[in-house]
Design an enzyme around this catalytic site. Structure first.
Site, PDB file in Angstrom:
ATOM      1  N   HIS A 194       0.825  -1.205   0.000  1.00 48.09           N
ATOM      2  CA  HIS A 194       0.000   0.000   0.000  1.00 48.09           C
ATOM      3  C   HIS A 194       0.858   1.252   0.000  1.00 48.09           C
ATOM      4  CE1 HIS A 194      -3.895  -1.995   1.524  1.00 48.09           C
ATOM      5  NE2 HIS A 194      -3.925  -1.766   0.233  1.00 48.09           N
ATOM      6  N   ARG A 301      -8.689  -6.275 -12.636  1.00 49.48           N
ATOM      7  CA  ARG A 301      -8.555  -7.400 -11.698  1.00 49.48           C
ATOM      8  C   ARG A 301      -9.742  -7.342 -10.726  1.00 49.48           C
ATOM      9  NH1 ARG A 301      -2.655  -5.948 -12.216  1.00 49.48           N
ATOM     10  NH2 ARG A 301      -1.546  -7.882 -12.654  1.00 49.48           N
ATOM     11  N   ARG A 337     -11.613  -9.178 -15.861  1.00 46.06           N
ATOM     12  CA  ARG A 337     -11.212 -10.548 -15.553  1.00 46.06           C
ATOM     13  C   ARG A 337     -12.083 -11.081 -14.430  1.00 46.06           C
ATOM     14  NH1 ARG A 337      -5.184 -11.769 -13.559  1.00 46.06           N
ATOM     15  NH2 ARG A 337      -5.886 -10.866 -11.602  1.00 46.06           N
ATOM     16  N   GLU A 435      -1.423 -18.236 -18.697  1.00 46.77           N
ATOM     17  CA  GLU A 435      -0.470 -17.982 -17.606  1.00 46.77           C
ATOM     18  C   GLU A 435       0.017 -19.273 -16.950  1.00 46.77           C
ATOM     19  OE1 GLU A 435      -2.264 -15.317 -14.789  1.00 46.77           O
ATOM     20  OE2 GLU A 435      -4.201 -16.290 -14.901  1.00 46.77           O
ATOM     21  N   ASN A 458       3.335 -12.584 -15.460  1.00 44.56           N
ATOM     22  CA  ASN A 458       3.727 -12.710 -14.045  1.00 44.56           C
ATOM     23  C   ASN A 458       3.630 -14.166 -13.592  1.00 44.56           C
ATOM     24  OD1 ASN A 458       3.727  -9.949 -14.257  1.00 44.56           O
ATOM     25  ND2 ASN A 458       1.795  -9.670 -13.170  1.00 44.56           N
ATOM     26  N   ASP A 459       2.484 -14.767 -13.899  1.00 40.07           N
ATOM     27  CA  ASP A 459       2.309 -16.168 -13.508  1.00 40.07           C
ATOM     28  C   ASP A 459       2.978 -17.131 -14.485  1.00 40.07           C
ATOM     29  OD1 ASP A 459       0.902 -16.317 -11.048  1.00 40.07           O
ATOM     30  OD2 ASP A 459      -0.856 -15.475 -12.051  1.00 40.07           O
ATOM     31  N   ARG A 469       6.785 -16.098  -7.374  1.00 41.91           N
ATOM     32  CA  ARG A 469       7.024 -14.708  -7.779  1.00 41.91           C
ATOM     33  C   ARG A 469       7.050 -13.744  -6.600  1.00 41.91           C
ATOM     34  NH1 ARG A 469       1.072 -13.486 -10.582  1.00 41.91           N
ATOM     35  NH2 ARG A 469       1.093 -11.338  -9.886  1.00 41.91           N
ATOM     36  N   CYS A 506      -0.633  -8.814 -20.515  1.00 41.06           N
ATOM     37  CA  CYS A 506      -1.116  -7.913 -19.460  1.00 41.06           C
ATOM     38  C   CYS A 506      -0.311  -8.067 -18.171  1.00 41.06           C
ATOM     39  CB  CYS A 506      -2.601  -8.134 -19.196  1.00 41.06           C
ATOM     40  SG  CYS A 506      -2.974  -9.779 -18.591  1.00 41.06           S
TER      41      CYS A 506
END
Ligand code: PEP
Ligand code: MG
Length: 574
Positions: A194, A301, A337, A435, A458-459, A469, A506
Site C-alpha cells: 500500500h 482485476r 477478468r 499464464e 507474471n504467472d 514470484r 497484461c
C-alpha cells in the site's frame, strides 16, 4: 563519506533532499505475568488504547486531504477493520483476562498468529496485507506506551526533505501535505504494498526494500533518491549533486513532454498500429486510465472488489462497479477478468490454508468449485454489458475441460437473463489468460474455443521457472528473458496471430520499456499495463521500426546464452 544503497524502485522520479528519520516501534515487547488484582486494570488499559486507536483512524479518515485518492479511504477502512477483527482486539483482551499477561504481549501474540496466516497466502497482494496488521498493532502499542501515534512529525528542516522509515503505513502517508516530503524510503515493502501504491498516487519518488536504510542513514544526511533505478546516494559529493540536479530537470522535462503524447496514436515508425491499454484494480482507477490516453482497459482485476472486507460483494454491487467502469470508458473496450481469488483465503468462513497455494484452488478453479459465487459475477457482468464495450477474461485456465465448463456456465447465465427479459449483450467476447505453461503449450483448444487471449507473464514466468514470484529469496531467478519463457511467448503470440485471434500481454512485462521492442518483435500488437507506464511505452513504440526489430527479436529467441541475450536486447533497445 558517500555511499550508495539499492532497493526496489516503486515510484519513479529523482529527488534531492535531507533525510528525516521516522521512528518505529520495534515490536519487541516484554512479557510479564500480572498479579490477579491488576488484571482488570490491564484490560481497561488495553480497551482504552483500542478506543484511542479507533478514534485516531476515524479522525484521519474524516480529515483526509482533498488531493488524497478515494483509495486512501479504503486503506483506513482496512485498518479500522483489522482493529475491529476479533483475532486482534477481542482475542488480545481474552488473553489478558485468561493468562494475566500484559496487554503488549497479548497484542503481539495475536498479531504473530495473524501474520503467519497472511504469510501463507499465495496472492502477493493479500500476503502484503500482513504489513497492515503490523501497522495497526504498532499504532496500538505506541498508544499503550503513552505515545500519541506514529504519524511522522513535521520536519523542522529547511528545503527538500526525504522521509526515511523502517516502514510507513499508508494511513500516515496520506497525512503528508503535498510536497512535504520529496521522496520516501523504507526498509520493508514490496512493489504491491500500500505504501508503494500511495507513493505512486502522490507522484513522489519512492524506494522500498532497502533493508538497513534507517540504520545507515542519519538525520539530516544529504540524499539523492533515484526512484527509477531504486538507488539512494547518501552524502553525495558536489559532482554527484550537480549530475543528479541535471538528471532531475531532464526527468521533469521528459514527463512534461510525454503528456503531449496522450492523444497520439501508438503507431510504430513503419505505421503499424499498436494497442496500449491499462490495467486497473478498482473502478476509481478509470480517471488515471483516461488521463494517460489508454486505448481501453486491458485487465480489470475484479477480485479487488472482494478484498478488505468481511462480506462478499453481491450481484448488485458488482453490477454497479462494472457499469461504472464501462460507462467511464465510453466506447473503449473494457476487459474484466473474472475474480482471481486465491484458494480459500478471502471467502468468509473458509479456514483451510492450501499447502501450496499458488498451485491450489485459485481463480477459475475456485469459480468452478463455487458456482454460486461465479454465477453472481457472470450475471453482474452480462447485465453491465449493455453499458459499454465489455470483454470477459478468464484467469488460470489450464485446458479444454475448464474452458468447456466455463463456457457452459456463461451460456446458462445468458439464457437465464434473456428468459427473464433482462437486457444483456449476448455476444460479449470471452477470452482466456495464458499464464500456465500447459495452456501455452496446448494452445489449440484456447484458439478454437475462445475469442481472445491475454498472456499473464507474471504467472507464466512463475510456473515455467518454478519460482514463487513473491519469494524474495528466489527473486534473482525470476527471469522474463529465460529462453523457455521467450519460447512460450513467441509460440502463443505467433499461433494467435496466425489464427487471427487477438492476443495481448497484461503482465508486468508489458509495461517494462526494456521489453517493449522485444515483444513487438515477437509479433505482439496489444499491451496492457499500469496507467503510469502508458505514455513512456507509447514513446518507445513511436520510435520503433518493426523491420529493424523483428530480426533481432528472432535472434534473441534462438540464443541460449544469457550474456548473448542481454547483448542482443541492448542492441534492440539502442
Ligand atoms: C499475470 O499473471 O501476469 C497477471 C496479469 O495476473 P496477476 O498478476 O493478477 O496474477
Ligand atoms: Mg496471473
Amino acid at each position: 563519506m558517500s555511499f550508495t544503497l539499492h532497493g526496489l524502485p516503486v515510484s519513479s522520479g529523482i529527488a534531492i533532499g535531507r533525510a528525516h528519520l521516522v521512528s518505529h516501534t520495534s515490536l519487541e515487547v516484554v512479557h510479564y505475568v500480572l498479579p490477579k488484582h491488576l488484571v482488570a486494570e490491564e484490560v481497561a488499559r488495553l480497551e482504552a488504547a483500542l478506543q484511542a486507536t479507533r478514534d485516531e483512524l476515524t479522525a484521519l479518515r474524516a480529515n483526509r486531504p482533498q488531493q488524497a485518492a478515494a483509495e486512501f479511504d479504503a486503506f483506513l477502512d482496512l485498518h479500522l477493520m483489522i482493529l475491529a477483527d476479533e483475532h486482534i482486539s477481542h482475542a488480545a483482551l481474552e488473553m489478558v483476562k485468561n493468562e494475566h499477561c500484559n496487554a503488549e504481549w497479548a497484542l503481539k501474540s495475536q498479531m504473530d498468529a495473524l501474520v503467519t496466516q497472511f504469510e501463507a497466502f499465495d496472492d502477493a497482494y493479500l500476503r502484503e496485507r500482513k504489513t497492515d496488521v503490523i501497522q495497526v498493532v504498532e499504532r496500538i502499542l505506541k498508544i499503550l506506551g503513552g505515545h500519541p501515534g506514529h504519524v511522522p512529525p513535521e520536519p523542522q528542516h529547511e528545503g527538500e526533505t526525504v522521509l526515511v522509515a523502517h516502514d510507513v503505513s499508508p494511513a500516515d502517508l496520506i497525512q503528508l501535505k503535498p510536497h512535504q516530503f520529496c521522496a520516501i524510503l523504507t526498509d520493508l515493502g514490496g512493489a504491491t504494498s500500500h505504501t508503494a501504491i500511495v507513493a505512486r498516487g502522490l507522484n513522489t519518488p519512492c524506494v522500498v526494500g532497502l533493508h538497513h536504510a534507517r540504520e545507515l542513514i542519519k538525520d539530516r544526511d544529504m540524499l539523492i533518491v533515484d526512484g527509477e533505478q531504486g538507488v539512494v546516494i547518501v552524502d553525495p559529493d558536489k559532482n554527484m549533486l550537480a549530475e543528479y540536479r541535471l538528471r532531475q530537470s531532464e526527468w521533469a522535462l521528459e514527463r512534461q513532454k510525454l503528456k503531449r503524447l496522450k492523444t497520439a496514436r501508438a503507431n510504430t515508425l513503419d505505421g503499424t498500429r499498436i494497442e496500449l491499454q491499462a490495467n486497473i484494480e478498482m473502478p476509481g482507477d478509470v480517471a488515471q486510465v483516461l488521463e494517460n490516453g489508454a486505448a481501453g482497459v486491458g485487465l480489470f482485476r475484479s477480485e479487488f472488489l472482494f478484498l478488505n472486507r468481511d462480506d462478499l460483494p453481491g450481484e448488485e454491487e458488482q453490477f454497479e462497479a462494472y457499469r461504472a467502469v464501462l460507462e467511464g470508458m465510453g466506447e473503449l473496450p473494457v476487459t474484466i477478468r473474472t475474480y482471481d481469488l486465491g484458494a480459500d483465503k478471502q471467502l468468509k468462513g473458509a479456514t483451510r490454508v492450501a499447502s501450496n497455494p499458488a498451485l491450489g484452488l485459485r481463480a477459475i478453479r475456485l469459480c468452478l468449485a463455487e458456482p454460486k459465487l461465479f454465477r453472481a459475477q457472470l450475471r453482474a457482468l452480462f447485465r453491465a454489458s449493455v453499458y459499454g464495450n465489455l470483454k470477459i477474461l478468464v484467469p488460470m485456465l489450464s485446458g479444454a475441460s475448464e474452458i468447456i465448463q466455463t463456457l457452459q456456465m456463461i451460456a446458462t447465465v445468458k439464457q437465464e437473463l434473456l428468459a427473464d427479459d433482462i437486457p444483456c449483450k449476448p455476444d460479449v467476447p470471452i477470452g482466456g489468460m495464458i499464464e500456465i505453461p500447459a495452456a501455452a503449450l496446448a494452445l489449440g483448444v484456447f484458439i478454437k474455443k475462445l475469442d481472445f487471449l491475454s498472456i499473464g507473464t507474471n504467472d507464466l514466468i512463475q510456473y515455467t521457472l518454478a519460482i514463487d514470484r513473491t519469494d524474495e529469496e528466489v527473486s534473482h531467478l525470476y527471469d522474463p528473458l529465460h529462453p523457455a519463457v521467450l519460447e512460450l511467448l513467441a509460440h502463443v503470440i505467433g499461433s494467435a496471430n496466425k489464427a487471427n485471434v487477438p492476443v495481448s500481454v497484461c503482465g508486468e512485462m508489458a509495461g517494462e520499456l526494456a521489453y517493449t521492442r522485444l515483444l513487438l518483435g515477437l509479433g505482439l500488437r496489444q499491451f496492457s499495463m499500469h496507467p503510469a507506464q502508458l505514455l513512456a511505452t507509447k514513446q518507445r513504440v513511436l520510435t520503433s521500426n518493426l523491420a529493424d526489430i523483428t530480426p533481432l527479436a528472432q535472434k534473441i529467441l534462438r540464443a541460449d546464452d544469457p550474456l548473448k541475450i542481454r547483448e542482443l536486447l541492448d542492441r534492440l533497445n539502442a
